[in-house]
Design a protein around this motif. Structure first.
Motif, mmCIF file in Angstrom:
data_model
loop_
_atom_site.group_PDB
_atom_site.id
_atom_site.type_symbol
_atom_site.label_atom_id
_atom_site.label_comp_id
_atom_site.label_asym_id
_atom_site.label_seq_id
_atom_site.Cartn_x
_atom_site.Cartn_y
_atom_site.Cartn_z
ATOM 1 N N GLU A 122 -10.054 -10.568 -4.294
ATOM 2 C CA GLU A 122 -11.377 -9.217 -3.510
ATOM 3 C C GLU A 122 -11.082 -8.214 -2.787
ATOM 4 O OE1 GLU A 122 -12.055 -12.526 -0.764
ATOM 5 O OE2 GLU A 122 -13.404 -13.538 -2.538
ATOM 6 N N GLY A 123 -9.837 -7.381 -3.635
ATOM 7 C CA GLY A 123 -9.948 -6.032 -3.225
ATOM 8 C C GLY A 123 -9.153 -5.655 -1.580
ATOM 9 N N LYS A 124 -8.604 -6.720 -1.408
ATOM 10 C CA LYS A 124 -7.850 -6.841 -0.235
ATOM 11 C C LYS A 124 -6.582 -6.016 0.046
ATOM 12 C CE LYS A 124 -9.620 -11.337 1.982
ATOM 13 N NZ LYS A 124 -8.737 -12.433 1.773
ATOM 14 N N SER A 125 -6.736 -5.447 1.251
ATOM 15 C CA SER A 125 -5.290 -4.234 1.100
ATOM 16 C C SER A 125 -4.018 -5.265 1.317
ATOM 17 C CB SER A 125 -5.112 -3.154 2.298
ATOM 18 O OG SER A 125 -4.540 -4.502 3.447
ATOM 19 N N PHE A 126 -2.809 -4.436 0.187
ATOM 20 C CA PHE A 126 -1.033 -4.992 0.858
ATOM 21 C C PHE A 126 -0.607 -4.919 0.458
ATOM 22 C CE2 PHE A 126 0.048 -3.746 -3.336
ATOM 23 C CZ PHE A 126 -1.218 -3.268 -4.149
ATOM 24 N N ILE A 127 0.528 -4.893 0.906
ATOM 25 C CA ILE A 127 1.965 -4.430 1.581
ATOM 26 C C ILE A 127 3.040 -4.031 0.056
ATOM 27 C CG2 ILE A 127 4.031 -4.252 3.027
ATOM 28 C CD1 ILE A 127 2.613 -5.095 5.322
ATOM 29 N N LEU A 128 2.988 -2.592 -0.193
ATOM 30 C CA LEU A 128 3.592 -2.172 -1.784
ATOM 31 C C LEU A 128 5.370 -3.115 -1.264
ATOM 32 C CD1 LEU A 128 3.446 -1.482 -4.108
ATOM 33 C CD2 LEU A 128 4.477 0.516 -3.370
ATOM 34 N N VAL B 193 2.046 8.911 -4.596
ATOM 35 C CA VAL B 193 2.677 8.421 -4.911
ATOM 36 C C VAL B 193 3.079 6.657 -3.501
ATOM 37 C CG1 VAL B 193 5.359 6.944 -5.483
ATOM 38 C CG2 VAL B 193 4.004 9.526 -6.111
ATOM 39 N N ALA B 194 2.921 6.561 -3.523
ATOM 40 C CA ALA B 194 3.370 5.188 -2.559
ATOM 41 C C ALA B 194 4.016 4.392 -2.953
ATOM 42 C CB ALA B 194 1.785 3.678 -2.657
ATOM 43 N N LEU B 195 4.915 4.512 -1.300
ATOM 44 C CA LEU B 195 6.057 3.878 -1.808
ATOM 45 C C LEU B 195 6.926 3.026 -1.194
ATOM 46 C CD1 LEU B 195 7.920 7.316 -0.065
ATOM 47 C CD2 LEU B 195 8.314 6.625 -2.368
ATOM 48 N N VAL B 196 7.394 1.537 -1.317
ATOM 49 C CA VAL B 196 8.121 0.613 -0.827
ATOM 50 C C VAL B 196 7.551 0.620 1.024
ATOM 51 C CG1 VAL B 196 9.494 -1.035 -0.701
ATOM 52 C CG2 VAL B 196 9.535 0.302 -2.462
ATOM 53 N N GLY B 197 6.625 -0.320 1.033
ATOM 54 C CA GLY B 197 6.359 -0.452 2.322
ATOM 55 C C GLY B 197 4.948 0.266 3.388
ATOM 56 N N LYS C 122 -1.953 7.662 9.908
ATOM 57 C CA LYS C 122 -1.023 6.607 9.698
ATOM 58 C C LYS C 122 -1.721 5.400 8.815
ATOM 59 C CE LYS C 122 1.832 6.587 13.474
ATOM 60 N NZ LYS C 122 1.136 6.290 15.117
ATOM 61 N N LYS C 123 -2.676 5.571 7.792
ATOM 62 C CA LYS C 123 -3.292 4.796 7.187
ATOM 63 C C LYS C 123 -2.714 5.718 5.992
ATOM 64 C CE LYS C 123 -7.881 4.283 4.514
ATOM 65 N NZ LYS C 123 -9.284 4.675 3.726
ATOM 66 N N TYR C 124 -1.903 6.768 5.711
ATOM 67 C CA TYR C 124 -1.330 6.846 4.495
ATOM 68 C C TYR C 124 0.535 7.236 5.004
ATOM 69 C CZ TYR C 124 -5.682 7.398 2.498
ATOM 70 O OH TYR C 124 -6.647 6.425 1.383
ATOM 71 N N ASP C 125 0.932 6.508 5.524
ATOM 72 C CA ASP C 125 2.279 6.473 6.342
ATOM 73 C C ASP C 125 2.816 5.849 4.926
ATOM 74 O OD1 ASP C 125 4.361 6.700 8.139
ATOM 75 O OD2 ASP C 125 4.259 4.970 8.601
ATOM 76 N N LYS C 126 4.118 6.919 4.998
ATOM 77 C CA LYS C 126 4.431 6.036 3.413
ATOM 78 C C LYS C 126 3.962 5.932 2.410
ATOM 79 C CE LYS C 126 7.907 2.846 5.317
ATOM 80 N NZ LYS C 126 7.424 1.918 5.769
ATOM 81 N N PHE C 127 2.774 7.494 2.177
ATOM 82 C CA PHE C 127 1.926 7.768 0.373
ATOM 83 C C PHE C 127 2.713 9.392 0.533
ATOM 84 C CE2 PHE C 127 -0.895 4.731 -0.646
ATOM 85 C CZ PHE C 127 -0.942 3.721 0.136
ATOM 86 N N VAL C 128 3.539 10.132 -0.414
ATOM 87 C CA VAL C 128 3.467 11.764 -0.394
ATOM 88 C C VAL C 128 3.132 11.554 -1.770
ATOM 89 C CG1 VAL C 128 6.064 11.026 0.742
ATOM 90 C CG2 VAL C 128 5.816 10.593 -1.821
ATOM 91 N N ALA D 196 -0.892 21.635 -5.355
ATOM 92 C CA ALA D 196 -0.017 20.266 -4.239
ATOM 93 C C ALA D 196 1.999 19.908 -4.548
ATOM 94 C CB ALA D 196 0.052 18.500 -4.321
ATOM 95 N N LYS D 197 2.543 20.351 -3.663
ATOM 96 C CA LYS D 197 3.833 19.897 -3.626
ATOM 97 C C LYS D 197 4.095 18.696 -2.988
ATOM 98 C CE LYS D 197 7.880 22.861 -1.334
ATOM 99 N NZ LYS D 197 8.860 22.405 0.228
ATOM 100 N N ALA D 198 5.233 18.628 -4.598
ATOM 101 C CA ALA D 198 5.874 17.344 -4.199
ATOM 102 C C ALA D 198 6.471 17.132 -3.173
ATOM 103 C CB ALA D 198 6.825 17.637 -5.147
ATOM 104 N N GLY D 199 6.627 15.823 -3.227
ATOM 105 C CA GLY D 199 7.365 15.150 -1.017
ATOM 106 C C GLY D 199 6.046 15.668 0.288
ATOM 107 N N THR D 200 4.978 16.389 -0.099
ATOM 108 C CA THR D 200 4.272 16.646 1.097
ATOM 109 C C THR D 200 3.996 15.161 1.606
ATOM 110 O OG1 THR D 200 3.371 18.680 -0.070
ATOM 111 C CG2 THR D 200 1.972 18.331 1.952
ATOM 112 N N PRO D 201 3.040 14.487 2.354
ATOM 113 C CA PRO D 201 2.684 13.288 3.121
ATOM 114 C C PRO D 201 1.307 13.408 2.258
ATOM 115 C CG PRO D 201 4.063 14.132 5.089
ATOM 116 C CD PRO D 201 3.601 15.166 4.263
#
Lengths: 806, 336
Positions: free
Chosen positions: A106-112, A91-95, A40-46, A148-153
């Protein structure tokens, strides 16, 4: 305890969704408290493939890339200098939640979010190692494997596919404090046996026994001590898989040797410790008690003072570890260590528990030893560690295990009866059914007679010692939900007298009188409670100064509540409480229960206006007569006229004036006004009236059996009388005289007015009563009433110096 | 003759309608209803009618007289009312006179309901002291010295081996010492723990303990009783489950969960997304406990259970901070 799903699958094959895992293990008694899906940590990353890179029209340092994200191509603006066509990137996608902001905050996480960068729309973000939270490199984007294959989570590409479960293990189930232990239980669910890891050792020819000696001086506290020696190893960081798996279950990676001991702990549940072999004086291990007052510095750098109860691991000269709790700084593994001794021992649970408590030090090791480790797996665990260390740190494993095991543990055999099992659970399981249930959890059963089973308990189950423990296991494995829910319970009606009936009735009565029930915690601060003037029952280890002792009166805690309400704008209060107070009995030893007396009390509190401000109700501040009215109503309701008030001889520390209450001649409590000094101390600037009564006295005086008295058949007559008396004379003297002398015709006397002023003079007052006359057997004649009145007037004049007013 | 009657009725009705004042009305009365009025005259005229017609005619005339009188009375009432001077009407929207309203503490209300349900099942209510000895609180309940189970309960001590009870379970021991089986009782009261005060926990809280000991009591019956309770208390449509757990004084032990009634088992913040709420702990009385009170563990079996009241109250009333229960703010108390 945290367990990793992937780790568990090394020992047992199962396919559960997180919901199934949670439900099934919980139903087996291993309560799964939470689960975390790491992917879930890399949800919306491909994985993306950079197809083209072009210069940004409005910014020199930026580039605009066309990126294939699997099926579609998106424009992404990128500031990294290393980006190039043909690269595979993350690649991180929107969200997506970017774990690390390397440009600030301070290096905090954020929503793209969707962004226009210098006029060009960007549909995602190519990430650096730091931004992904995978490392410290922030110099450019992370370039992935070309295959690596494009589109792989991204989670799949990174291998972050694990689910971590938090399981609450009850104190009896120390066998489940490991992945193997949990895997064993999963085996019950999937009807398979878990597979232990294969341990293949490459031993050198040199026997370990030439290099180290073990001597147990306290065989009671340490029944078994096993060890292995490895030479010429190379300390270094652990490989990524080991660091990752330890981190995922909450263990901080340190170095390859320490990480292996921790890995084996998490795998088998058996705590291990590695010593720097070269620092052991005479290469000797001695297990013995510490000297009283001896000092020792543990691994965490803290100096600890030991007692003769503390079991220590020593070398030939000095202690080197607190047995089962923590190693010493003096023999710690360092970067330069080349030879090590791995300890794998069994320590007595009670002793470890005492030591851990005494030192205020709880570790993964002590946690398991004090709940009971498995004496039979010391060698297996040491071998498993030796194998992994050799794989990760090289070196020679000396031949043979050093194993001091003076008295071999005998397996526990428990007798259990089929009939008893069924009569406790409420089932009708056959002997064969029971045997097969027990077999699932490795309990080997031999049938000795028709009803009796001989159950051999495996060494890891130290919680099964007697029949009832076996019964529990049968019920558990059979499934609590498979046990019939018997709805035809054999009811035998309780013949016990209700002990709380009075309290229920008092509550209903007071609610009807407009009182709000309060409930206060029985602990309070000493200063407020000392106002009640009674010796306190104090806590030896109070939670806080505000809760240092038990209440000796319900009044003191109620004053805090009055204050709270006044501070929050509620000043008109009508409160009651039914609660316990505790008194210290003089002359009894404090360690005897007889020194403490518990008493249930009733408290009434009124303050402020007598009724809510409302149309047609004149506002009036309450006074002591309001409280007297409430108390009288309550007592008349429950005790009829078997009570009286003591007006001038009652003294309580809290109240002035203070009126005593007697029920059937026994002191039952008091009512009055909180002393000014006390109210001042608590910053309460309005009169507070209280009544505190003993529930037992009220119960004793409670007239539950009511007898009917016939209603009068003949009419009553009312006459008023007013007397002038001394201003200082309490009116009840006059009233009492009227009642006594008026008998039997005068059936009721009610004071309806008092007056002091011009007409009476300052030293005098007028008291006016309404008298009711009635006879049970005839209509009263005028002369009879006159005669009675004359007697009353004469008596009041004689006894109270009262003059009849015309 | 009949024509005359019809005519008179019509004329009377018209005149009555026209009458605008009480005086007009009196005129109409005199004209028709008085002793010498027109209706009386019609009765007079009946004398000369044929004998065969008389009964029918008499009936008609009587009806006319009754009709006229009723119409007159109604009209009179109407005119009288309109003739009266107008009074200011009483303002019915004025508030009622109020008096103070009493309320029961929410914890008491929950406690009473639980007691009522168990009483209806034949349980009596028993009490025991809050200051307890180590023996009643731990030892007799099969807590071995140094047993890790004591980790669960950090205790407030008063003196050596004298403490504030950490649960209501010691009352089980006291009840069994006092009474031979069968025993069927619930035991409500305060318990204390040495815990930091937070939105979820307090130093002192209420528990209700339950105990049933007799010949032939089984785990199956424990389930039956507690399910019956839960259905009465939480609603007949709830789902439930019993989960193995551990308490030193019961074996087998079970936690009872019910479907979270805030989210209907879908998972929410209150049930920590599990869909289940833990509502009570229970189990079969451990044979060691029977030994401690001198019961024959071979002859008798029994079950025990316990539940926290505050948590139940929080769930029932949707309160999110336990501390508000004992602040006793009247604005809070008046909501229940």
């Amino acid at each position: 305890m945290k367990v990793s799903q992937n780790w568990l699958k090394q020992y047992i094959n199962f396919k559960f969704t997180p919901e199934q895992f949670t439900e099934k293990l919980s139903m087996l008694g291993l309560e799964v408290e939470s689960s975390e899906d790491l992917s879930k940590k890399y949800d919306k990353f491909v994985v993306g493939e950079v197809l083209e890179r072009a210069k940004h029209p409005n910014a020199d340092r930026l580039s605009v890339c066309k990126v294939n994200i699997g099926g579609t191509v998106q424009e992404v603006v990128c500031g990294a200098p290393n980006v190039a066509a043909g690269q595979k990137v993350a690649v991180a996608l929107v969200g997506a939640v970017i774990p690390h902001n390397q440009h600030g905050d301070e290096g905090k996480s954020f929503i793209l979010e969707h962004a226009k960068i210098r006029g060009v729309e960007s549909h995602g973000m190519m990430c650096s190692e730091q931004e992904l939270g995978l490392g410290k490199d922030a110099s450019g984007i992370l370039v992935l494997d070309a295959a690596a294959k494009a589109g792989t989570p991204l989670a799949k590409y990174l291998g972050q596919t694990d689910t971590i479960y938090e399981i609450g293990i009850t104190p009896n189930r120390s066998d489940c404090l490991s992945h193997i232990g949990v895997a064993r239980e999963i085996g019950v669910l999937v009807n398979k046996k878990m597979k232990h890891p294969k341990v293949i050792l490459k031993e050198s020819r040199t026997p370990a026994s030439k290099f180290a000696k073990i001597e147990i001086l306290d065989k009671e506290k340490c029944p078994r001590y096993s060890a292995r020696v490895l030479r010429n190893i190379k300390i270094g960081p652990s490989p990524k898989w080991l660091q990752d798996i330890l981190s995922s279950v909450g263990v901080r990676p340190i170095n390859n040797v320490v990480d292996v001991t921790n890995y084996v702990l998490m795998e088998t549940g058996h705590p291990l410790h590695a010593f720097d072999y070269d620092k052991l004086a005479e290469h000797k291990i001695v297990i013995k008690a510490a000297r009283d007052g001896e000092k020792f510095v543990t691994l965490d750098g803290k100096e600890r003072t030991l007692t003769s109860e503390t079991l220590m691991i020593c070398d030939a000269e000095r202690p080197i570890a607190v047995a089962g709790v923590m190693g010493g700084a003096n023999t710690e593994i360092s970067d330069t260590t080349t030879n090590i001794l791995i300890e794998s021992a069994y320590f007595h649970p009670q002793n470890i528990r005492r030591t851990s408590k005494y030192l205020g030090l709880s570790t993964e090791a002590s946690y398991r030893f004090e709940r009971g480790a498995d004496m039979n797996i010391t060698v297996t665990a040491a071998n498993r560690a030796a194998q992994l260390i050799q794989e990760l740190a090289g070196g020679d494993l000396l031949k043979g295990v050093l194993d001091a095991y003076p008295k071999k543990r005998k397996p526990i055999v428990v007798k259990a009866r089929v009939s008893r099992i069924n009569s406790i659970i409420g089932t009708s399981l056959s002997k064969m059914q029971i045997i097969s249930l027990l077999k699932k959890i490795d309990l080997v059963v031999k049938s000795s007679s028709r009803d009796e089973l001989l159950v051999t308990v495996p060494s890891f189950r130290n919680d099964i010692l007697e029949e009832i423990d076996v019964i529990e296991e049968v019920a558990r494995v059979y499934g609590y939900n498979n046990i019939e829910t018997k709805t035809h319970a054999a009811i035998d009606f309780s013949s016990n007298v209700r002990t709380d009936a009075l309290q229920d009735e008092v509550r209903e009565f007071l609610i009807g009188s407009g009182f709000n029930e309060i409930l206060a915690i029985g602990l309070q601060d000493e200063a407020t409670m000392s106002l009640a003037g009674k010796p306190l029952v104090k806590a030896l280890n109070p939670v806080s100064a505000e809760m240092a002792a038990l209440r000796t009166s319900l009044v003191t805690s109620a004053l805090g509540i009055v204050k709270h309400n006044r501070n929050h704008g509620t000043k008109d209060l009508r409160l009651f409480e039914l609660g316990n107070i505790h008194l210290r009995i003089d002359g009894k030893a404090s360690n005897s229960l007889e020194a403490y007396q518990e008493e249930e009390r009733l408290l009434l509190v009124i303050s402020g206006n007598h009724a809510p401000v409302s149309y047609g109700n004149a506002s009036r501040v309450v006074d002591v007569l309001d409280m007297k009215g409430e108390v009288s109503a309550l007592l008349s309701k429950f005790c009829l006229d078997n009570y009286r008030f003591i007006y001038y001889d009652t003294h309580e520390a809290l109240s002035e004036p203070c009126i005593g209450i007697e029920i059937n001649g026994t002191y039952a409590g008091f009512f009055g006004k909180i002393r000014k000094q006390i109210a001042d101390k608590l910053d309460i600037d309005e009169a507070v009236f209280v009544c505190e009564m003993n529930i037992r006295a009220l119960r004793d005086g409670w007239v539950r059996d009511r007898k009917f008295s016939p209603l009068p058949k003949f009419p009553g007559v009312t006459r008023d009388l007013a007397f002038t008396v001394d201003a200082t004379l309490p009116q009840n003297k006059v009233e009492d005289v009227i009642r006594q002398v008026g008998r039997p015709l005068c059936t009721n006397v009610v004071l309806f007015d008092t007056y002091s002023g011009q007409q009476t003079g300052k030293d005098k007052k007028s008291v006016a009563y309404a008298l009711e006359f009635q006879s049970p057997d005839h209509t009263l004649a005028e002369e009879e009433i006159d005669h009675a009145l004359a007697k009353i007037i004469e008596a009041v004049q004689r006894q109270c110096n009262g003059v009849l007013r015309s | 003759m009949l024509e005359k009657v019809v005519h008179t009725k019509q004329a009377f009705t018209e005149e009555l309608q026209k009458a605008a004042t009480l005086q007009d009305l009196e005129q109409t009365r005199i004209k028709y209803l008085a002793r010498s009025g027109e209706i009386a005259a019609l009765f007079e005229g009946m004398k000369s009618a044929a004998p065969a017609e008389k009964p029918a005619l008499g009936k008609t005339l009587n009806e006319l007289r009754q009709y006229a009188q009723a119409q007159f009375d109604e009209k009179k009432l109407l005119l009288e009312q309109s003739a009266k001077p107008k009074e200011v009407p009483f303002d019915l929207t004025l508030p009622g006179r109020s008096k103070p309203i009493g309320t029961k503490h929410p914890v008491t209300q929950v406690m009473e309901e639980i007691k009522r349900i168990f009483r209806s099942m034949g349980f009596s209510v028993e009490n025991g002291p809050e200051i307890e000895s180590d023996y009643y609180n731990f030892e007799a309940l099969n807590f071995a010295p140094d047993h890790p189970a004591r980790d669960m309960q950090d205790t407030i001590f008063i003196a050596d081996k004298i403490l504030l009870r950490t649960h209501t379970s010691p009352v089980q021991i006291r009840v069994m010492e006092k009474q031979k089986p069968p025993v069927r009782a619930i035991m409500p009261g305060w318990a204390y723990r040495n815990e930091a005060v937070s939105a979820r926990s307090l130093v002192a809280f209420h528990q209700i303990e339950g105990l049933y000991v007799d010949e032939g009591v089984t785990f199956s019956e424990l389930k039956g009783t507690l399910v019956a309770f839960a259905k009465q208390f939480y609603g007949s449509s709830i789902k439930y489950r019993f989960r193995p757990s551990f308490f030193p004084f019961t074996e087998p032990s079970a936690e009872m969960d019910i479907t979270c009634y805030l989210c209907n088992g879908k998972g929410c913040r209150i049930c920590k997304h599990s869909g289940w709420l833990e509502v009570l702990g229970s189990g079969m009385v451990h044979p060691h406990v029977f030994q401690a009170v001198g019961y024959d563990a071979e002859k008798y079996t029994g079950y025990a259970f316990g539940m926290g009241i505050e948590r139940t109250a929080l769930l029932r009333y949707g309160i999110d901070d336990i501390r508000i229960l004992y602040e006793n703010d009247v604005r809070f108390l008046k909501q229940f």
